[in-house]
Write a protein that holds these residues in place. Structure first.
Motif, mmCIF file in Angstrom:
data_model
loop_
_atom_site.group_PDB
_atom_site.id
_atom_site.type_symbol
_atom_site.label_atom_id
_atom_site.label_comp_id
_atom_site.label_asym_id
_atom_site.label_seq_id
_atom_site.Cartn_x
_atom_site.Cartn_y
_atom_site.Cartn_z
ATOM 1 N N CYS A 1 -1.228 -5.020 4.042
ATOM 2 C CA CYS A 1 0.053 -4.370 4.344
ATOM 3 C C CYS A 1 1.205 -5.377 4.320
ATOM 4 C CB CYS A 1 -0.023 -3.661 5.691
ATOM 5 S SG CYS A 1 -1.045 -2.171 5.683
ATOM 6 N N GLU A 2 0.938 -6.580 4.829
ATOM 7 C CA GLU A 2 1.977 -7.617 4.848
ATOM 8 C C GLU A 2 2.367 -8.004 3.424
ATOM 9 O OE1 GLU A 2 3.707 -11.522 4.647
ATOM 10 O OE2 GLU A 2 1.616 -11.182 4.133
ATOM 11 N N ARG A 3 1.374 -8.154 2.549
ATOM 12 C CA ARG A 3 1.652 -8.513 1.155
ATOM 13 C C ARG A 3 2.339 -7.355 0.422
ATOM 14 N NH1 ARG A 3 -1.345 -12.530 -1.760
ATOM 15 N NH2 ARG A 3 -2.332 -14.038 -0.370
ATOM 16 N N LEU A 4 1.863 -6.147 0.679
ATOM 17 C CA LEU A 4 2.428 -4.981 0.003
ATOM 18 C C LEU A 4 3.890 -4.780 0.374
ATOM 19 C CD1 LEU A 4 2.096 -2.454 -1.753
ATOM 20 C CD2 LEU A 4 1.288 -1.237 0.279
ATOM 21 N N GLY A 5 4.225 -5.040 1.629
ATOM 22 C CA GLY A 5 5.591 -4.853 2.093
ATOM 23 C C GLY A 5 6.612 -5.683 1.342
ATOM 24 N N LYS A 6 6.158 -6.722 0.636
ATOM 25 C CA LYS A 6 7.068 -7.582 -0.136
ATOM 26 C C LYS A 6 7.274 -7.061 -1.563
ATOM 27 C CE LYS A 6 5.550 -11.691 2.423
ATOM 28 N NZ LYS A 6 4.820 -12.981 2.325
ATOM 29 N N ASN A 7 6.563 -5.991 -1.917
ATOM 30 C CA ASN A 7 6.632 -5.447 -3.276
ATOM 31 C C ASN A 7 7.191 -4.024 -3.209
ATOM 32 O OD1 ASN A 7 5.028 -7.400 -5.309
ATOM 33 N ND2 ASN A 7 4.092 -7.488 -3.277
ATOM 34 N N ARG A 8 8.502 -3.913 -3.387
ATOM 35 C CA ARG A 8 9.197 -2.661 -3.089
ATOM 36 C C ARG A 8 8.855 -1.524 -4.041
ATOM 37 N NH1 ARG A 8 13.315 -1.836 -6.559
ATOM 38 N NH2 ARG A 8 13.947 -3.572 -7.895
ATOM 39 N N THR A 9 8.323 -1.828 -5.231
ATOM 40 C CA THR A 9 8.035 -0.752 -6.190
ATOM 41 C C THR A 9 6.561 -0.346 -6.201
ATOM 42 O OG1 THR A 9 7.699 -2.343 -7.995
ATOM 43 C CG2 THR A 9 9.929 -1.438 -7.714
ATOM 44 N N MET A 10 5.765 -0.895 -5.295
ATOM 45 C CA MET A 10 4.347 -0.548 -5.222
ATOM 46 C C MET A 10 4.065 0.229 -3.938
ATOM 47 S SD MET A 10 2.537 -4.169 -6.379
ATOM 48 C CE MET A 10 0.941 -3.495 -6.894
ATOM 49 N N ILE A 11 3.151 1.192 -4.026
ATOM 50 C CA ILE A 11 2.627 1.845 -2.835
ATOM 51 C C ILE A 11 1.134 1.559 -2.760
ATOM 52 C CG2 ILE A 11 4.380 3.669 -2.915
ATOM 53 C CD1 ILE A 11 2.156 5.575 -3.934
ATOM 54 N N ALA A 12 0.541 1.800 -1.616
ATOM 55 C CA ALA A 12 -0.864 1.454 -1.414
ATOM 56 C C ALA A 12 -1.808 2.472 -2.028
ATOM 57 C CB ALA A 12 -1.158 1.330 0.075
ATOM 58 N N SER A 13 -2.962 1.995 -2.454
ATOM 59 C CA SER A 13 -4.114 2.843 -2.753
ATOM 60 C C SER A 13 -5.329 2.088 -2.229
ATOM 61 C CB SER A 13 -4.249 3.121 -4.244
ATOM 62 O OG SER A 13 -5.404 3.917 -4.489
#
Length: 297
Positions: free
Chosen positions: A250-262
């Motif tokens: 989640c911490e890494r994903l939060g830095k990538n504004r155009t990606m959502i989680a799967s």
């Protein structure tokens, strides 16, 4: 393409993430063990798959597993063919939970060659895609793995992915192209740069209106896939957790504004078969909230 307009809109701009509930035969024992169900608790494949189906049903029926935060879910083939409370799973997901159903179609990986693992051949692919359409599936997911920054290997993986994507699109479904980069790779950042360029080449060759999604490892360089996310043929770019803990993913994903989680394992982290429904729902709800917040950041 005759995509369902409501589902297309939800996948294009809906707030939330895609739940990966698609553990297959090889990864099922580990997923069950993390859930507190050990191999000694079941006898043979049928009992094993029954146990994992029960786990997935519990997740899908949980109070927080709705389109408020979960916009899509990827199913294993057996799950698609099964029911929950007497209702076909894909139908229940969309009609009762508002969650768009996808199907994992790859059949595992070849041995490593040129630093990558290609997908094994998918026998009777046309029949599988036709069944998916009949079940009301919106799209598919197909996984390869990249272990090294090998240009030839990465080019081969991407070529294979897009060839399969053509078949999926021809069936009226949206493919999720998943060339995972191993998070433990010594050349992860370099591999991701090569991967980005190879994907862009293939996207530029797609016909107008042929939509794909991308499922990628969260990159070392934040924002690496922003241009891919903005491509006219890309519906969404989603991130796999790849073995990161829920917190780190989640911490890494939060830095990538155009990606959502799967996420798969990160979604089910801390869940246990012995939990009461209240305990289970609370723990799953906390995971869903963390992943949701990282996805809408």
């Amino acid at each position: 393409m005759g995509y369902d307009k409501a589902q297309l809109e939800q996948m294009n701009s809906g707030k939330g993430f895609i739940a990966a509930l698609d553990q297959s035969g090889g990864s099922t024992p580990k997923a069950l063990s993390l859930y507190g169900v050990e191999p000694s608790d079941y006898n043979g494949d049928e009992e094993m798959f029954k146990a994992v189906h029960d786990m997935r049903a519990r997740i899908i029926l949980a109070e927080d597993f709705t389109s408020d935060k979960v916009i899509g879910a990827i199913l294993f083939e057996r799950t698609m063919d099964d029911t929950i409370n007497g209702k076909p799973v894909a139908q229940l997901l969309w009609e009762d939970r508002g969650v768009v159903p996808f199907l994992k179609i790859d059949k595992g990986l070849e041995e490593t060659n040129n630093g990558v693992q290609m997908m094994k051949p998918i026998m009777e692919i046309d029949d599988l895609l036709a069944r998916a359409v009949k079940h009301g599936i919106f799209g598919t997911k197909e996984r390869s793995v990249i272990h090294e920054a090998n240009e030839n290997g990465i080019a081969a993986v991407v070529a294979q992915q897009f060839e399969l994507a053509k078949q999926v699109c021809a069936a009226g479904l949206v493919p999720i192209i998943e060339p995972e980069v191993n998070i433990k790779s010594d050349s992860k950042a370099e591999a991701e740069e090569i991967l980005r360029d190879e994907i862009e080449k293939r996207l530029n060759a797609l016909p107008e209106g042929e939509m794909v999604m991308l499922k990628l490892t969260i990159p070392e360089r934040a924002g690496l896939y922003d241009e891919l996310a903005g491509h006219a043929n890309v519906l969404r770019v989603v991130a796999l957790s790849g073995g990161y803990s829920t917190a780190e993913a989640c911490e890494r994903l939060g830095k990538n504004r155009t990606m959502i989680a799967s996420f798969s394992r990160a979604l089910t982290e801390g869940l246990n078969v012995k939990m009461t429904d209240a305990e289970f729902n609370e723990a799953l709800g906390q995971n869903i909230e963390k992943i949701y917040q990282a996805s809408i950041c």
